[in-house]
Write a protein that holds these residues in place. Structure first.
Motif, PDB file in Angstrom:
ATOM      1  N   HIS A   1       0.844  -1.196   0.000  1.00  0.00           N
ATOM      2  CA  HIS A   1       0.000   0.000   0.000  1.00  0.00           C
ATOM      3  C   HIS A   1       0.884   1.252   0.000  1.00  0.00           C
ATOM      4  CE1 HIS A   1      -3.606   2.345   1.584  1.00  0.00           C
ATOM      5  NE2 HIS A   1      -2.597   3.182   1.803  1.00  0.00           N
ATOM      6  N   GLU A   2       1.841   1.261   0.905  1.00  0.00           N
ATOM      7  CA  GLU A   2       2.702   2.443   1.022  1.00  0.00           C
ATOM      8  C   GLU A   2       3.510   2.659  -0.259  1.00  0.00           C
ATOM      9  OE1 GLU A   2       2.592   4.751   3.443  1.00  0.00           O
ATOM     10  OE2 GLU A   2       0.894   3.586   4.150  1.00  0.00           O
TER      11      GLU A   2
ATOM     12  N   HIS B   1       1.597   4.442  -2.942  1.00  0.00           N
ATOM     13  CA  HIS B   1       1.492   5.894  -2.777  1.00  0.00           C
ATOM     14  C   HIS B   1       2.583   6.617  -3.572  1.00  0.00           C
ATOM     15  CE1 HIS B   1      -1.793   6.737  -0.105  1.00  0.00           C
ATOM     16  NE2 HIS B   1      -1.406   5.841   0.778  1.00  0.00           N
TER      17      HIS B   1
ATOM     18  N   HIS C   1      -6.519   7.124  -3.096  1.00  0.00           N
ATOM     19  CA  HIS C   1      -6.416   6.258  -1.909  1.00  0.00           C
ATOM     20  C   HIS C   1      -7.346   5.040  -1.939  1.00  0.00           C
ATOM     21  CE1 HIS C   1      -4.685   6.846   2.395  1.00  0.00           C
ATOM     22  NE2 HIS C   1      -4.341   5.703   1.858  1.00  0.00           N
TER      23      HIS C   1
HETATM   24 ZN   LIG Z   1      -2.455   5.148   2.375  1.00  0.00          ZN
END
Ligand SMILES: [Zn+2]
Length: 229
Positions: free
Chosen positions: A132-133, A136, A163
């Protein structure tokens, strides 16, 4: 991973714990430097051994998961986000605590911080959060497609618009690779709690999933989502 595909996971506070001088040379605000210098001996005596052990346990556990499916997750998510996998590498530091969410990423250069004691980073959730990170740092193709589609539809997009796409994509990918995994957003009730997420989830299930499955393009998925928004 990330040996092949590139995240170095390190025990962040090792440096701080080993070298008192690193607090002085870190370039922090002087009040913060003084507070940290005063607290460091106490932290070292009372907490460091426990935190260090927790960090090492977390790293060992996530490395096992990465060895199993890290390369597949990187490949799948890079394809969906239409970006080369984060390269040359993303630095991941592991601490006992990070922020309220248990993980965050700063950019230029990309730098992730993961909390080893956060319940949201346990087991395969830690694997999911790691990816997830990283997403980003590689969401610009998705953002551009979304912005263009909403512009064409004459609609305003919501706050932090990539997001939910990150939550959905990484959650679904992790669940596919580790059967039985309950995605983070589902486990934490995000799809039910955040009004924008409540609204977009059916659109993700229908149009974004169709894009993931390869039956429509990224631009088509975003057009359908923007028109239905
Ligand atoms: Zn996030």
């Amino acid at each position: 991973l990330f040996d092949a595909s590139m995240v170095q996971v390190t025990n962040a506070l090792t440096r701080l714990s080993d070298e008192a001088s690193s607090v002085r040379s870190a370039g922090l605000d002087s009040g913060l430097t003084n507070a940290l210098t005063e607290a460091a001996p106490i932290y070292r005596a009372l907490w460091w051994l426990r935190h260090d052990a927790a960090n090492r346990r977390w790293i060992a556990a996530v490395r096992t998961l990465l060895a199993e499916h890290g390369d597949s997750a990187a490949q799948i998510e890079a394809r969906i986000f239409q970006r080369p996998w984060a390269s040359p590498s993303v630095r991941v530091d592991v601490c006992a605590y990070t922020n309220w969410a248990g993980a965050y990423t700063t950019e230029g250069p990309s730098h992730m911080n993961m909390a080893s004691l956060s319940p949201g980073n346990r087991g395969t959730l830690g694997f999911e959060t790691l990816f997830h990170e990283v997403l980003h740092t590689m969401d610009d193709s998705v953002f551009t497609a979304l912005r263009d589609a909403f512009h064409t539809a004459g609609k305003r997009y919501f706050r932090d618009p990539t997001h939910p796409f990150i939550f959905y994509t990484v959650g679904a990918t992790t669940a596919k690779l580790f059967p039985g995994h309950v995605p983070y957003a589902e486990a934490m009730g995000l799809w039910a709690r955040n009004p924008d997420y409540v609204r977009i989830l059916p659109l993700l299930r229908q149009h974004w999933q169709a894009y993931i499955d390869g039956t429509i393009t990224l631009a088509e998925a975003m057009r359908h989502i923007a028109e239905a928004w």
